[in-house]
Design an enzyme around this catalytic site. Structure first.
Site, PDB file in Angstrom:
ATOM      1  N   ALA A  79       2.647  -1.123  -1.024  1.00 20.25           N
ATOM      2  CA  ALA A  79       2.007  -0.978  -2.405  1.00 20.25           C
ATOM      3  C   ALA A  79       0.428  -0.859  -2.188  1.00 20.25           C
ATOM      4  O   ALA A  79      -0.003  -0.087  -1.521  1.00 20.25           O
ATOM      5  CB  ALA A  79       2.503  -2.041  -3.292  1.00 20.25           C
ATOM      6  N   SER A  80      -0.224  -2.001  -2.773  1.00 23.98           N
ATOM      7  CA  SER A  80      -1.791  -1.907  -2.763  1.00 23.98           C
ATOM      8  C   SER A  80      -2.175  -2.303  -1.405  1.00 23.98           C
ATOM      9  O   SER A  80      -3.307  -1.924  -1.264  1.00 23.98           O
ATOM     10  CB  SER A  80      -2.424  -2.680  -3.937  1.00 23.98           C
ATOM     11  OG  SER A  80      -1.952  -2.034  -5.253  1.00 23.98           O
TER      12      SER A  80
END
Ligand SMILES: [Zn+2]
Length: 840
Positions: A79-80
Site C-alpha cells: 500500500a502506501s
C-alpha cells in the site's frame, strides 16, 4: 576514533536498553498472539537491531481460499509504504541528471493541466491536488480499470480545483505519487515495474519484491491475498478497479526483503547518503515553516525516527526506522483490520495501548430492531460496540453468554421519560433497566434540566443507562419571564432571550425543542411564540416534540398546531403520548390517524409516541381545559367526558394526604358531595395549600382513566408510533412497566402486532425519530446496548397501588457491552453516557 567512541557508548547503555527491548518484544509477541486468536491480526512482524533480526513471527493465512499459512517470504501489497520506493526511483533518475526535483510536472507530462506544480510538490504532498478516487468514481464505469494514463486524462479533462496553492500546505495526496509513476515511465522509457527490478530489486537481491498491479503482468512469487472478516466469514478484500495504477501503492514485498531495503538506506548502494539526506528532511512550505514529511517518509520530532504506514483494501502495513538506535520494525498484514498495527507500533515505542476485549452472546433469537424477522444467531461484542452477527464460534478464553434461544434485541429507547429526576438517588435505574430500557430521552413536556446539569449529573454520579434530552419550552419561559408571569404570551424581548437560551442548549447537544402546551406554564403562549422557537431548533438541525395544547376538547386544533410547525419548519415533529382523552371522541382514532397520514403525504414528517395504558397521570387542573376552575358546568363536563371518577385515583394530595390512593368517587362519597363539586373543591384546596407553601413543588396528582383501549391499540399500531413510557421513578405504573406491558399484554396476549414490529417500535424506529445514528439496531458498529428476554413470560407487574413492581421476563441488559441488569438485580455497572444531538 569516532567509531570507538560510539562502541563505548553502546556498551555503556546497551544492558538497560536490551532489557527494555526484550521486555517489549515479549509483550509484542503475547499481544499479537492474543489479537490473532481474536481475529484482530493476520500478518507478519519483524523487529531488528543493526540489521540483526531479534524477533520475527508469522501469524495466520496467506490465502483465505486455500488456507495456506504465511511465511517469512510472503509478499504483501505494501500500500502506501510503496511510496518510499517510488521516491527512491525519482532520486535515482535525479542523480543521473534525467530530471530535477524543481522541474514542473508539465515538462514531462504535457497534458497535465496545472502550471506551477513541481516534482518536489508531488514527492512531499504539497501540490494541493485532490485525490483521484472521486474523480474516477464519477467519470469512469464500474468495469473500467484505471491506469496512470487514464488518471492523467481525468485530470486533463476535468481539471478539478486545487485544494491550495502548491507549497502552501501539506495534505496527503495519492494523486501526486501516481503522477510520479508516470514521470518515471516517461523519463526512463520503460515501465515502473521493469525499472524497479533493475534499479532496486536486483541490486539489493530482493527475491520477493516487485511491482504488481492489474496491468503489470504476473504477480510476485509468494503473493498474499487481502481479506476482511465479516460476521465471522472471510471474504476477499484485494485489488479493485483503481489498481491499474502504479505510484501510490502496489509494490509487493516481504518482511525479510524490507529489512534488506531498510539496511541499504544506511549505505550508498542505491543512491549516495547525501542524496538520501534530502528524503529524510522535513519539507519547507511557502511560508518558511516545515512539515515533518520528506520524500515518501514521515519524520519524527527528533529527525531520527522515520516511518510510514499503508492501508489499502485488505492490507495494512508499517515500517519504522529508528536511525539513531538502528532499530527496524516491520509489520505487514493482509487483513483490513488495523488494530494489530496500531498496538505493535505503540508497544515498541513504549507508548500506552489497549487490547480490545470481546464477548460472545451465543444461541440467541436475534430481533435486530429493523422490523426483520427473528433469526437464530450469535452476536459478538468488541469493547462497547457490536462487531459481528452470525454463526460464530468462541475465541479462546472468550466470555460467552448462552442465550438459550431467548430473544436478543437492541436495548429499548424510551423516547419520552421523566426518570431523570430520580437518577441521582437511583443510579442503577432499576425502574427502567428491568423493562429492558437502555436509553432515556428526557426534557419532555416543556420541562427538563439544562444539558450542563445532566452532564454534571453523569460526572458526579455515573448511571446505568444513557441520557439524551430536549430543551423544554416552559423551562425557557420560566427562566426568562419568571415563574409568576407565565400566564400570557412572551414579549418580543423575552422571546429573543428564549431563542438565545435555546440556541445555546442546542449547541451543547440538546435534541431540539419540547413543549407542554396543555400545562399552564405554556398554555397561554401564542402559536407564534412556539413557532418562532421551533424555527430555532429547526435551523440547528434539531427536532420538535410536544405534549400538544389539548388532548380532549381542542384536540383537533392542537393537532393542527403541530402539523403547522412541521410544515413551516420542515423539521421532524413528534406528538408525545398520543391519546384521545374525551369520552365522546372515543373510537375516533382511525380518523385522527388518517389526518396524520394526510400530513405525512403532504411532506410533514410527523410521528408519535404512545404508552400502553388507558389512564394518564397529571394534575387535576388539566381537567379544566378552559382553566375555569370554579365553573360547575366545566366540572360536570370533566366528570362526564374527561375522566371516570370511579376509576381515577388521587396519587398525591398534600392538603389531605389521607386522600392519596383513593378514587375521586370515593373522596366525593367521604365528603358527601357530588363528583363535580368535589373536583372543584379539591382544585381549590390544593391551590390554597400551594399558595401557603410558597407555590413550589407539586401538591396533587391524579391518574385519570380517560382513554378507551381500542383507541390505545390503534394508536400504538400506527406505523409511525414508537413506544415511550412517559414514566418516572414514582407515580404511574408506566414508569416501571410500559415496555414490558407492550410485549406481554399487547404482543403475546392480545397479538396486536408481531414481536418484531413491537421491538422495532422500541428501538430502530425510535432511533430514527430521534436522529440516533448508531443505536437502536443489532448491527456491526452499533453500540452494544442490548436486552435478552423471554417472550413467553415477559410482562409488567406494576399497577395502581403497586406501582414500582419490577417486570418479569427480562433476563439480562447490557449498556455499551456491560451488563447492567441480570435476573432481577442491578449489577452495579454504570456505563451510561450523555448522547448529544448528532451534528450534521
Ligand atoms: Zn406529557
Amino acid at each position: 576514533m569516532k567509531k570507538l567512541l560510539l562502541f563505548c557508548f553502546l556498551n555503556l547503555v546497551s544492558p538497560g536498553l536490551r532489557a527494555q527491548t526484550t521486555a517489549r518484544l515479549k509483550t509484542l509477541d503475547w499481544v499479537l498472539t492474543q489479537l490473532h486468536q481474536r481475529a484482530m491480526f493476520n500478518g507478519v512482524v519483524l523487529y531488528a537491531e543493526r540489521g540483526k533480526v531479534l524477533y520475527q513471527k508469522e501469524l495466520g493465512i496467506a490465502n483465505h481460499t486455500t488456507g495456506e499459512a504465511l511465511k517469512p517470504t510472503s509478499a504483501f501489497n505494501l500500500a502506501s509504504v510503496s511510496k518510499q520506493f517510488i521516491a527512491m526511483m525519482i532520486m535515482q533518475l535525479g542523480k543521473k541528471g534525467r530530471l530535477r526535483y524543481d522541474d514542473k510536472v508539465r515538462t514531462y507530462l504535457p497534458t497535465f493541466p496545472y502550471d506551477s506544480i513541481t516534482i518536489r510538490h508531488l514527492l512531499t504532498h504539497t501540490s494541493g491536488l485532490p485525490e483521484y478516487f472521486e474523480l474516477a468514481q464519477q467519470y469512469t464505469g464500474p468495469l473500467d480499470t484505471l491506469t496512470n494514463a487514464g488518471m492523467l486524462q481525468l485530470l486533463a479533462d476535468h481539471k478539478p480545483a486545487l485544494l491550495f496553492r502548491p507549497g502552501d500546505r501539506w495534505t496527503y495526496c495519492n494523486t501526486g505519487y501516481v503522477l510520479l509513476g508516470s514521470i518515471i515511465e516517461t523519463v526512463s522509457g520503460t515501465s515502473v515495474r521493469a525499472l524497479f527490478d533493475q534499479q532496486i530489486a536486483q541490486p539489493l537481491k530482493l527475491r520477493n519484491t516487485s511491482v504488481y498491479h492489474l496491468k503489470s503482468g504476473p504477480p510476485p512469487a509468494n503473493r498474499v491475498y487481502g481479506f476482511q472478516r465479516q460476521n465471522g466469514r472471510l471474504i476477499p478484500d484485494d485489488l479493485i478497479r483503481l489498481d491499474g495504477v502504479i505510484g501510490d501503492g502496489n509494490v509487493y514485498s516481504s518482511a525479510e526483503d524490507l529489512l534488506k531495503w531498510d539496511q541499504s538506506l544506511y549505505t550508498n548502494k542505491l543512491v549516495k547518503a547525501s542524496t538520501l539526506r534530502e528524503a529524510f528532511t522535513p519539507v519547507r512550505l511557502n511560508n518558511g515553516t516545515t512539515y515533518p514529511y520528506g520524500f515518501g517518509w514521515a519524520i519524527d520530532r527528533t529527525g531520527t525516527v522515520l516511518d510510514h504506514t499503508g492501508s489499502w483494501v485488505g492490507f495494512n502495513t508499517l515500517i519504522v526506522r529508528n536511525t539513531a538506535k538502528r532499530q527496524t520494525l516491520i509489520l505487514l498484514s493482509n487483513s483490513h483490520e488495523a488494530t494489530g498495527r496500531q498496538i505493535a507500533e505503540a508497544i515498541m515505542a513504549g507508548e500506552p495501548y489497549r487490547v480490545p476485549t470481546t464477548q460472545l452472546i451465543s444461541n440467541a433469537s436475534v430481533i435486530d430492531g429493523s422490523g426483520l424477522k427473528a433469526r437464530r444467531a450469535s452476536v459478538r461484542i468488541r469493547d462497547n460496540r457490536i462487531w459481528e452477527i452470525g454463526d460464530l464460534t468462541p475465541f479462546p478464553n472468550e466470555t460467552v453468554t448462552d442465550a438459550k434461544g431467548l430473544t436478543l434485541a437492541p436495548g429499548f429507547i424510551d423516547s419520552h421519560s421523566h426518570h431523570d429526576w430520580g437518577l441521582a438517588k437511583a443510579p442503577d435505574a432499576l425502574a427502567v433497566v428491568s423493562q429492558g430500557i437502555t436509553t432515556l430521552v428526557v426534557g419532555q413536556d416543556g420541562g427538563g434540566q439544562p444539558v450542563d446539569s445532566l452532564r454534571a449529573l453523569l460526572k458526579r454520579q455515573p448511571i446505568a443507562v444513557n441520557l439524551a434530552t430536549y430543551t423544554g419550552h416552559a423551562a425557557l419561559r420560566t427562566g426568562t419571564m419568571g415563574p409568576r408571569s407565565l400566564y400570557r404570551t412572551a414579549k418580543a424581548d423575552e422571546l429573543a432571550k428564549m431563542k438565545d437560551l435555546l440556541r445555546a442548549e442546542l449547541d451543547k447537544g440538546s435534541l431540539g425543542l419540547s413543549t407542554g402546551l396543555e400545562y399552564e406554564s405554556a398554555f397561554f403562549s401564542s402559536r407564534d411564540e412556539v413557532l418562532q422557537l421551533a424555527q430555532v431548533a429547526a435551523d440547528a438541525g434539531g427536532r420538535y416534540i410536544s405534549h400538544i395544547r389539548s388532548e380532549d376538547i381542542a384536540l383537533d386544533d392542537a393537532i393542527d398546531e403541530i402539523i403547522q410547525i412541521g410544515r413551516v419548519t420542515k423539521m421532524p415533529v413528534q406528538i408525545s403520548h398520543l391519546k384521545i382523552a374525551l369520552r365522546n371522541q372515543w373510537g375516533q382514532s382511525p380518523y385522527l390517524l388518517a389526518r396524520l397520514e394526510r400530513a405525512r403525504a403532504e411532506g410533514v414528517n410527523i410521528t408519535a409516541d404512545c404508552y400502553p395504558y388507558d389512564y394518564w397521570m397529571s394534575t387535576l387542573r388539566v381537567l379544566f381545559p378552559k382553566r375555569d376552575y370554579t365553573n360547575l358546568a366545566s366540572a360536570e363536563f370533566a366528570v362526564n367526558q374527561l375522566f371516570d371518577p370511579a376509576q381515577s385515583v388521587l396519587v398525591q394530595f398534600a392538603a389531605n394526604p389521607s386522600y392519596a390512593g383513593k378514587t375521586v368517587g370515593e373522596v366525593a362519597r367521604l365528603r358527601q358531595r357530588t363528583n363535580a363539586q368535589t373536583l372543584m373543591d379539591l382544585v381549590a384546596e390544593a391551590s390554597a395549600f400551594s399558595e401557603n407553601a410558597g407555590g413550589s413543588g407539586s401538591v396533587e396528582g391524579i391518574m385519570g382513566k380517560s382513554m378507551d383501549e381500542p383507541d390505545v391499540v390503534n394508536l400504538l399500531s400506527w406505523p409511525h408510533t414508537n413506544i415511550g413510557s412517559d414514566g418516572a421513578m414514582t407515580g404511574h405504573p408506566r414508569g416501571y412497566g410500559a415496555f414490558t406491558r407492550v410485549l406481554g399484554r399487547y404482543v403475546r396476549d392480545q397479538k396486536i402486532m408481531p414481536l418484531e414490529t413491537a421491538i422495532y417500535k422500541m428501538t430502530g424506529l425510535t432511533a430514527e425519530h430521534l436522529g440516533f445514528a448508531d443505536r437502536g439496531l443489532i448491527a456491526p458498529g452499533y453500540l452494544a446496548d442490548l436486552v435478552l428476554f423471554d417472550p413467553a413470560t415477559v410482562s409488567d407487574n406494576a399497577a395502581i397501588g403497586n406501582n414500582t413492581a419490577l417486570s418479569s421476563g427480562i433476563q439480562l441488559v447490557w449498556v455499551a457491552g456491560q451488563p447492567v441488569y441480570r435476573s432481577g438485580e442491578a449489577t452495579g455497572n454504570r456505563p451510561g453516557v450523555f448522547i448529544g444531538r448528532p451534528i450534521r
